[in-house]
Design a protein around this motif. Structure first.
Motif, PDB file in Angstrom:
ATOM      1  N   ASP A  69       0.827  -1.209   0.000  1.00 46.67           N
ATOM      2  CA  ASP A  69       0.000   0.000   0.000  1.00 46.67           C
ATOM      3  C   ASP A  69       0.859   1.257   0.000  1.00 46.67           C
ATOM      4  N   LEU A  70       1.855   1.283   0.893  1.00 43.38           N
ATOM      5  CA  LEU A  70       2.699   2.475   1.005  1.00 43.38           C
ATOM      6  C   LEU A  70       3.473   2.736  -0.280  1.00 43.38           C
TER       7      LEU A  70
ATOM      8  N   VAL B 293      10.883   1.221   5.216  1.00 44.51           N
ATOM      9  CA  VAL B 293       9.454   0.975   5.019  1.00 44.51           C
ATOM     10  C   VAL B 293       9.093  -0.414   5.550  1.00 44.51           C
TER      11      VAL B 293
ATOM     12  N   GLY C  94      -4.247   5.965   1.298  1.00 45.80           N
ATOM     13  CA  GLY C  94      -3.079   5.106   1.233  1.00 45.80           C
ATOM     14  C   GLY C  94      -3.249   3.728   1.823  1.00 45.80           C
ATOM     15  N   HIS C  95      -4.368   3.463   2.482  1.00 47.38           N
ATOM     16  CA  HIS C  95      -4.551   2.178   3.154  1.00 47.38           C
ATOM     17  C   HIS C  95      -5.701   1.401   2.521  1.00 47.38           C
TER      18      HIS C  95
ATOM     19  N   SER D  42       7.359   8.141   3.341  1.00 46.11           N
ATOM     20  CA  SER D  42       6.349   8.714   2.449  1.00 46.11           C
ATOM     21  C   SER D  42       6.876   8.982   1.055  1.00 46.11           C
TER      22      SER D  42
ATOM     23  N   TYR E 109       2.367  10.351   0.875  1.00 49.32           N
ATOM     24  CA  TYR E 109       1.986  10.391   2.285  1.00 49.32           C
ATOM     25  C   TYR E 109       0.690   9.625   2.505  1.00 49.32           C
ATOM     26  N   ALA E 110       0.764   8.546   3.269  1.00 50.34           N
ATOM     27  CA  ALA E 110      -0.427   7.805   3.684  1.00 50.34           C
ATOM     28  C   ALA E 110      -0.782   8.238   5.105  1.00 50.34           C
TER      29      ALA E 110
ATOM     30  N   ASN F  39       1.486   8.140   8.514  1.00 49.37           N
ATOM     31  CA  ASN F  39       2.903   7.840   8.283  1.00 49.37           C
ATOM     32  C   ASN F  39       3.819   8.547   9.274  1.00 49.37           C
TER      33      ASN F  39
END
Length: 454
Positions: A73-74, A87, A119-120, A418, A426-427, A430
Motif C-alpha cells: 500500500d505504502l 518501510v 493510502g490504506h 512517504s 503520504y499515507a 505515516n
C-alpha cells in the motif's frame, strides 16, 4: 568525562515521549529536553492516528492485514523511496508499536473502522476516539510522569556535543545561559524543517510559499546538525501537505468530507482537479491556483464527519455554511450560485457513472443532494517527510552506511516512509508511525548498547 544521563532525548513530541518511556523501561536513566513551553509538537496537532498491520485490534474486528500488504500500500502511492528497508522495518513493527502504546503506555487508542483513509487498503489506523493527537500526547506524558522521567520544557538544545566523531550529549540554552548535558546516547526527536522557510525552499520547492500549519518547533535543527557532522539524508523532498485548512479558523476541515464524496471548487464555482489524490497530494494543486478555494459536501457526508470533534467545533464556530441548494450556498459565500448548481449537476452525473472530466473514480456517498455545506479552505504545509538517514533501530548513518556513534533519530528528524519526493506518497498516519516506532526502537537499541558496549 562521565555522563549526566544514560539517554538524552531532544524533543518531547510523540517520538521523544515514546523514546523516554521505552528507554526507562529498558533500565536506562533518561532525560528529555523540550524547547517549547509544553510537550507535544506536531503530535498534538495531528489526529493521533498510528497505522498498524496485523494488530490484535484488527484481528478482533475481523480485518485481515499484514506488514507485506502495508508495504504494498505504502509503495503503491509512494512509487519510489531512498530507503525501502525502513518501510519494511516500520511496517513490520507497526502492530507491536500500537499494542505497546495500549499495554505499556496506557494510550486510549482504538482501531478506526469507519474509514480507511488515504493510502490504506484496509482499516489500520489506531487513534483516540476524539481523533485529537493531544489526547495521545496526554497519555504519553502521563506515562512519562508515572516513571518520574524529567521533561525540561523551555530548554533549547542549540547544538550537539561531538568528540572524536561521536555524540556525547547537547549544549542547552535556558534563559540566555548555556550549559552542557552529557549523555551516553542521544536521540534526536526534534521534528522536521517545515517551519524553516529557507530549508523548505531548498529541499521542498514545490510547496514553498504554502502557509505552515505545524508545530512552532519544527525548524530543522536535525538537518543543520546532521550536515555539520557529515550525516546522510534520505527522502528530503517528501512532505505532508493538507489541501483543506478551514479559513480563517485555521483548523482542519476533515478530509472525510471529501473522501466520502465532497469536492473542491475555486472562486469561479468550478472544480479544478481530481480530489481523490488525497489531502496531502492535492495541497500542491490548490496552492498552484489563484483565488479562493471551497469544499462542498452534503448532509449525509456531514453526518459521517460529525463523529469527529474538530469537525463539530468548526461547525459550531460558523466555519461551515449550510443551504438547501447549491445556488443558496454559493450565494452565501459570494459565488455564482447558478454556476455552482451546474457544477454539482456535472459532478453528480460523474458519480452516477459518467466519465469525470478530471478522472475521479471514487465518489464515496455521491451523488450529492441537499442540504449542502460549503467551507472556505486554504492549502497548508504540515511537516516534512525527509531527514537523517537511519538504520532499522534509528541509528544516524553517514553516507557510507556507518553509524554516527551514540546518535539516534526518529520522527520528523529522521527520513520517513512517504516516498522520495512530493506529497503523493503520504499515507494517513505515516508521520506518527515513524515517530512512535522509531522513538521506541531507538531507545531500546540505545539501552542495549549501554548494557553491552562494543
Amino acid at each position: 568525562m562521565g555522563s549526566d544521563v544514560d539517554i538524552l532525548v531532544i524533543g518531547a513530541g510523540g517520538c521523544g515521549l515514546a523514546a523516554a518511556i521505552a528507554g526507562h523501561d529498558a533500565g536506562a536513566s533518561v532525560a528529555v529536553l523540550e524547547k517549547q513551553e509544553r510537550p507535544g509538537g506536531n503530535t498534538s496537532l495531528s489526529t493521533g492516528s498510528v497505522p498498524a498491520a496485523g494488530s490484535r485490534f484488527q484481528r478482533e474486528a475481523g480485518i485481515d492485514d499484514d506488514p507485506e500488504r502495508m508495504v504494498r500500500d505504502l509503495m503503491g502511492i509512494a512509487k519510489e523511496t531512498d530507503d525501502l528497508d525502513l518501510v519494511h522495518r516500520l511496517a513490520g513493527v507497526s502492530a507491536k508499536t500500537v499494542e505497546w502504546l495500549v499495554d505499556e503506555v496506557g494510550a486510549r487508542i482504538a482501531l478506526v473502522t469507519a474509514y480507511k483513509h488515504i493510502g490504506h487498503s484496509v482499516p489500520r489506523l489506531h487513534a483516540p476516539v476524539s481523533r485529537r493527537g493531544q489526547d495521545l500526547v496526554d497519555d504519553l506524558v502521563s506515562a512519562v510522569e508515572r516513571r518520574d522521567i524529567p521533561i525540561a520544557v523551555g530548554n533549547n538544545a542549540v547544538g550537539l556535543i561531538v568528540e572524536d566523531g561521536a555524540a556525547q550529549g547537547a549544549i542547552v540554552e535556558t534563559g540566555g545561559t548555556r550549559s552542557e548535558i552529557r549523555a551516553g546516547k542521544t536521540i534526536l526527536s526534534v521534528n522536521g524543517f517545515a517551519g524553516n522557510p529557507d530549508l523548505v525552499r531548498r529541499f521542498c520547492p514545490e510547496i514553498a510559499g504554502a502557509e505552515y500549519f505545524g508545530a512552532r518547533g519544527s525548524t530543522g535543527e536535525a538537518i543543520l546538525w546532521g550536515e555539520a557532522i557529515g550525516a546522510d539524508f534520505a527522502n528530503m523532498a517528501a512532505y505532508q501537505g493538507y489541501a483543506a485548512v478551514a479559513y480563517p479558523q485555521g483548523s482542519l476541515l476533515s478530509w472525510t468530507t471529501i473522501e466520502k464524496g465532497g469536492f473542491m471548487i475555486g472562486d469561479d464555482a468550478r472544480r479544478f482537479g481530481d480530489e481523490s489524490l488525497g489531502y496531502s497530494g492535492y495541497a500542491r494543486i490548490v496552492l498552484g491556483r489563484r483565488g479562493d478555494t471551497y469544499a462542498v459536501f452534503d448532509q449525509k457526508i456531514f453526518d459521517v464527519a460529525a463523529g469527529e470533534e474538530e469537525f463539530l467545533e468548526l461547525w459550531k464556530h460558523a466555519g461551515l455554511k449550510r443551504g438547501e441548494t447549491p445556488d443558496e450556498i454559493g450565494q452565501i459565500v459570494g459565488l455564482d450560485g447558478a454556476a455552482l448548481a451546474d457544477e454539482v449537476a456535472a459532478y453528480n452525473r460523474a458519480a452516477g457513472g459518467e466519465a469525470d472530466r478530471f478522472g475521479r473514480r471514487d465518489f464515496g456517498l455521491g451523488p450529492l443532494k441537499g442540504p449542502f455545506y460549503i467551507c472556505r479552505v486554504v492549502p497548508g504545509l504540515f511537516h516534512t517527510q525527509g531527514g537523517l538517514k537511519v538504520d532499522g533501530d534509528g541509528r544516524v548513518l553517514r553516507p557510507a552506511g556507518k553509524p554516527v556513534p551514540n546518535l539516534f533519530a526518529g520522527g520528523g528528524a529522521a527520513a520517513g516512509i512517504s516516498g522520495r519526493s512530493g506529497a503523493l506518497g503520504y499515507a494517513s498516519g505515516n508521520g506518527l508511525l515513524s515517530a512512535i516506532a522509531l522513538g521506541r526502537l531507538a531507545a531500546l537499541a540505545a539501552a542495549r548498547e549501554l548494557r553491552h558496549p562494543a
